[in-house]
Design a protein around this motif. Structure first.
Motif, PDB file in Angstrom:
ATOM      1  N   LEU A   1       0.833  -1.195   0.000  1.00 59.88           N
ATOM      2  CA  LEU A   1       0.000   0.000   0.000  1.00 59.88           C
ATOM      3  C   LEU A   1       0.871   1.250   0.000  1.00 59.88           C
ATOM      4  O   LEU A   1       1.781   1.378   0.812  1.00 59.88           O
ATOM      5  CB  LEU A   1      -0.900   0.011   1.237  1.00 59.88           C
ATOM      6  N   ALA A   2       0.582   2.146  -0.893  1.00 63.56           N
ATOM      7  CA  ALA A   2       1.308   3.416  -0.954  1.00 63.56           C
ATOM      8  C   ALA A   2       0.656   4.380   0.030  1.00 63.56           C
ATOM      9  O   ALA A   2      -0.535   4.657  -0.060  1.00 63.56           O
ATOM     10  CB  ALA A   2       1.252   3.985  -2.362  1.00 63.56           C
ATOM     11  N   VAL A   3       1.428   4.847   0.984  1.00 62.19           N
ATOM     12  CA  VAL A   3       0.935   5.838   1.934  1.00 62.19           C
ATOM     13  C   VAL A   3       0.917   7.167   1.196  1.00 62.19           C
ATOM     14  O   VAL A   3       1.960   7.762   0.939  1.00 62.19           O
ATOM     15  CB  VAL A   3       1.841   5.894   3.192  1.00 62.19           C
TER      16      VAL A   3
ATOM     17  N   THR B   1      -7.804  -6.044  -7.658  1.00 65.16           N
ATOM     18  CA  THR B   1      -6.630  -6.625  -7.018  1.00 65.16           C
ATOM     19  C   THR B   1      -5.771  -5.525  -6.409  1.00 65.16           C
ATOM     20  O   THR B   1      -4.757  -5.803  -5.798  1.00 65.16           O
ATOM     21  CB  THR B   1      -5.784  -7.439  -8.023  1.00 65.16           C
ATOM     22  N   ASP B   2      -6.193  -4.275  -6.578  1.00 65.56           N
ATOM     23  CA  ASP B   2      -5.479  -3.129  -6.026  1.00 65.56           C
ATOM     24  C   ASP B   2      -5.557  -3.179  -4.494  1.00 65.56           C
ATOM     25  O   ASP B   2      -6.649  -3.193  -3.929  1.00 65.56           O
ATOM     26  CB  ASP B   2      -6.106  -1.837  -6.543  1.00 65.56           C
TER      27      ASP B   2
ATOM     28  N   ALA C   1      -7.791  -0.434  -2.846  1.00 63.84           N
ATOM     29  CA  ALA C   1      -9.223  -0.672  -3.035  1.00 63.84           C
ATOM     30  C   ALA C   1      -9.688  -1.812  -2.135  1.00 63.84           C
ATOM     31  O   ALA C   1     -10.782  -1.753  -1.556  1.00 63.84           O
ATOM     32  CB  ALA C   1      -9.525  -0.991  -4.497  1.00 63.84           C
ATOM     33  N   LEU C   2      -8.865  -2.848  -2.008  1.00 69.83           N
ATOM     34  CA  LEU C   2      -9.227  -3.969  -1.141  1.00 69.83           C
ATOM     35  C   LEU C   2      -9.291  -3.542   0.319  1.00 69.83           C
ATOM     36  O   LEU C   2     -10.184  -3.953   1.059  1.00 69.83           O
ATOM     37  CB  LEU C   2      -8.234  -5.122  -1.317  1.00 69.83           C
ATOM     38  N   LEU C   3      -8.349  -2.692   0.748  1.00 66.84           N
ATOM     39  CA  LEU C   3      -8.365  -2.210   2.126  1.00 66.84           C
ATOM     40  C   LEU C   3      -9.616  -1.377   2.394  1.00 66.84           C
ATOM     41  O   LEU C   3     -10.306  -1.588   3.398  1.00 66.84           O
ATOM     42  CB  LEU C   3      -7.116  -1.381   2.423  1.00 66.84           C
ATOM     43  N   VAL C   4      -9.928  -0.445   1.520  1.00 65.73           N
ATOM     44  CA  VAL C   4     -11.120   0.386   1.685  1.00 65.73           C
ATOM     45  C   VAL C   4     -12.367  -0.491   1.672  1.00 65.73           C
ATOM     46  O   VAL C   4     -13.287  -0.310   2.482  1.00 65.73           O
ATOM     47  CB  VAL C   4     -11.179   1.490   0.605  1.00 65.73           C
ATOM     48  N   GLY C   5     -12.394  -1.476   0.793  1.00 69.85           N
ATOM     49  CA  GLY C   5     -13.517  -2.409   0.752  1.00 69.85           C
ATOM     50  C   GLY C   5     -13.634  -3.217   2.031  1.00 69.85           C
ATOM     51  O   GLY C   5     -14.729  -3.451   2.537  1.00 69.85           O
TER      52      GLY C   5
END
Length: 197
Positions: A52-54, A129-130, A133-137
């Motif tokens: 993940l890019a901060v 697979t991003d 996006a998976l974290l937010v989901g």
């Protein structure tokens, strides 16, 4: 608990204001590192938090979902007052629901599969697979699961004067999120009684 942990990134700053633990890259990175395993549990597979890019895009996505979660937490504790931290910044319920559902939608949907030699089953069909996006989901899904689950009835906003936390009530007599908030409130009441006469 992932969404609950995200909601807890708003804290009292010790000086009468509010601190946002996601406001700095270091704070956001620390939260990602600590909560990556919880996101993996929600996703059902490992989320590589190091991928993940901060950055500001991720920060905005998470703070937007956090605002929706805290807005829905405020509704869940009603008729008690919400946390003072963001009581004037809460989203309308419909808007908060839309944000949370849109976040959860990033994960995908369940599809029906029915093999010729077996019973029908559900298989998750992901939309992305991003990792961001998976974290937010995962946060969105966690918020939905929390608000539908049994812990929602235990959710409380700490009524201490300088506290901004939501907490899960462990005992019917528990009023504050922590003993330190309870002690602060008792000292404050004693001071007010002593100096109001």
């Amino acid at each position: 608990m992932l969404a609950f942990n995200l909601a807890a990134t708003i804290r009292h700053d010790g000086q009468g204001g509010v601190a946002d633990l996601l406001a700095t890259d270091a704070g956001l990175g620390s939260w990602l590192e600590e909560n990556g395993p919880l996101a993996s549990v929600v996703l059902g597979h490992s989320l590589d938090a190091s991928a993940l890019a901060v950055n500001e895009i991720l920060r905005q996505a998470l703070t937007g979902v956090r605002r929706a979660v805290r807005s829905l937490f405020a509704r869940a504790v009603s008729p008690a007052p919400p946390s003072r931290a963001d009581a004037n910044q809460l989203l309308e319920v419909e808007a908060a629901l839309a944000v949370l559902n849109k976040a959860a939608d990033k994960l995908g949907t369940a599809h029906l599969v029915w093999p010729s030699d077996g019973a029908p089953a559900s298989r998750w069909s992901g939309r992305s697979t991003d990792p961001a996006a998976l974290l937010v989901g995962a946060v969105g899904r966690s918020g939905i699961d929390f608000l539908l689950g049994p812990d929602r009835v235990r959710l409380r906003a700490c009524p201490a004067a300088r506290c901004v936390k939501y907490f899960l009530q462990d005992d019917p007599r528990q009023t504050w999120c922590s003993p330190s908030c309870g002690n602060r409130e008792r000292v404050n009441r004693h001071y007010q009684r002593k100096h109001s006469t």
